[in-house]
Design a protein around this motif. Structure first.
Motif, mmCIF file in Angstrom:
data_model
loop_
_atom_site.group_PDB
_atom_site.id
_atom_site.type_symbol
_atom_site.label_atom_id
_atom_site.label_comp_id
_atom_site.label_asym_id
_atom_site.label_seq_id
_atom_site.Cartn_x
_atom_site.Cartn_y
_atom_site.Cartn_z
ATOM 1 N N GLU A 46 28.514 44.840 36.878
ATOM 2 C CA GLU A 46 28.421 45.298 35.356
ATOM 3 C C GLU A 46 29.291 46.417 34.921
ATOM 4 N N LEU A 47 29.853 47.017 35.621
ATOM 5 C CA LEU A 47 30.896 48.109 35.257
ATOM 6 C C LEU A 47 32.431 47.453 35.222
ATOM 7 N N GLY B 1 33.442 45.233 33.055
ATOM 8 C CA GLY B 1 33.919 45.225 31.752
ATOM 9 C C GLY B 1 34.378 46.747 31.059
ATOM 10 N N LEU B 2 34.074 47.643 31.654
ATOM 11 C CA LEU B 2 34.263 49.156 31.192
ATOM 12 C C LEU B 2 35.545 49.429 31.855
ATOM 13 N N PHE B 3 35.930 48.865 32.972
ATOM 14 C CA PHE B 3 37.422 49.567 33.423
ATOM 15 C C PHE B 3 38.346 48.145 33.171
ATOM 16 N N GLY B 4 37.740 47.051 32.378
ATOM 17 C CA GLY B 4 38.712 46.174 32.144
ATOM 18 C C GLY B 4 39.322 45.423 33.473
ATOM 19 N N ARG C 177 40.503 39.879 32.526
ATOM 20 C CA ARG C 177 40.579 41.018 31.555
ATOM 21 C C ARG C 177 41.893 41.971 31.665
#
Length: 338
Positions: free
Chosen positions: A280-281, A283-286, A326
């Motif tokens: 889930e993290l 996306g936050l880290f690309g 990403r």
């Protein structure tokens, strides 16, 4: 306490029809089912689990055996299982199987028999012959999620396939110097996930005519701190030049990205990073990842065990995964590689 007869009277149906509508068993028209549910809700009626068990011969509970409950992956799988069971009107009875051999034996020998369940989902645990026999003696449907044991139905992703796909992504982008961070030997017990994931990486590299032995490699414990430490060591290894890196889990990949930031290594300009999981993290880290949909795995396992409880046989199943691209990966840039 509101009775079933009161619900039936309020809905204008027989008690037998109200029972079928609330239990989900037997034929009831959608309109009637909605009318009974609305009457039950307005009266505050709650189905008695004891009465339901007596009538159906079922406990309406599924046992789930899982390790490492503090880990994100297993919590995500449990979330998918719990959501599906709850929607079907089933409880979840959780057994945390630790590394303590005495406690593990007691769970298989006695705990599963103390609280009756209608089926068992075993999450990512490789069972020995005695444990398999104990589960078989329960006379209940059993599914293993995360492995394919010989004596029980199982469902799993292709652990070689996920890292092969991750490495192929980098190779397709043009990377030819690729590093790898995998799990250490402590995690190679159940279904040999670290070994299989390394084999998938090696297969991809070899398919491009490269020698896997030339790939700088580190090991960690599938956590962010573990990935951070392994990356620090890998980045500091003399001669360990690479433009891409595959980590066998997203948490380790995130640790790699944090280590790179601290060391001034640019991602993806100097090193492209790929993980595995669908954290889930991510996306936050690309983070580019191979998403194995852990919540979906839990839902699928729950659907299969409920199907087997209802007499619908489900055999082994391959679970899906997909590449999610990403910003952590790009073609090798015209800059000095790490």
């Amino acid at each position: 306490m509101v009775s079933l007869d009161e619900v039936a009277r309020a809905a204008g149906v027989s008690s037998a029809t109200a029972s079928r509508a609330l239990s989900g068993r037997g034929h009831v028209s959608p309109a009637t089912r909605q009318k009974v549910n609305e009457a039950a809700e307005s009266l505050g009626y709650v189905v008695s689990s004891a009465a339901s068990s007596l009538a159906s011969g079922r406990s309406r509970s599924i046992g789930v055996m899982a390790p490492d409950l503090h880990r994100w992956f297993f919590n995500s799988v449990l979330s998918g299982i719990s959501d599906t069971l709850t929607r079907a009107g089933y409880d979840l009875t959780l057994y945390n199987v630790t590394n303590d051999p005495q406690l593990r034996r007691e769970i298989f020998r006695a705990f599963l028999r103390r609280r009756r369940v209608d089926g068992v989902i075993v999450v990512a645990l490789e069972l020995d012959e005695w444990e398999t026999e104990q589960l078989g003696s329960l006379g209940l449907p059993v599914i293993v999620l995360g492995g394919r044991p010989r004596a029980l139905p199982g469902m799993a992703i292709d652990d070689q396939g996920v890292t092969r796909l991750a490495a192929e992504h980098l190779l397709t982008l043009g990377h030819r110097k690729i590093g790898y961070i995998g799990g250490d030997h402590a995690f190679d017990v159940d279904y040999h996930v670290p070994t299989q994931r390394r084999e998938g990486f090696d297969q991809a590299v070899e398919a491009y005519g490269l020698d896997p032995a030339d790939s700088p490699a580190g090991v960690a414990d599938f956590t962010i701190p573990g990935g951070y430490r392994a990356a620090k060591q890998l980045f500091g290894t003399p001669g360990a030049s690479f433009t891409g890196l595959v980590a066998a889990s997203d948490e380790m990949a995130i640790g790699v990205m944090l280590a790179a930031k601290d060391l001034g290594v640019q991602i993806p300009q100097q090193v492209s990073v790929v993980g595995v999981d669908g954290h889930e993290l991510g996306g936050l880290f690309g983070l580019t990842t191979v998403d194995q949909h852990p919540v979906g795995q839990g839902r699928t396992a729950a659907e299969h065990i409920l199907g087997r409880v209802d007499g619908q046989g489900n055999g082994d199943s391959d679970l899906p995964f997909e590449l999610v691209v990403r910003s952590s990966t790009a073609a090798p840039a015209e800059v000095e590689p790490f």
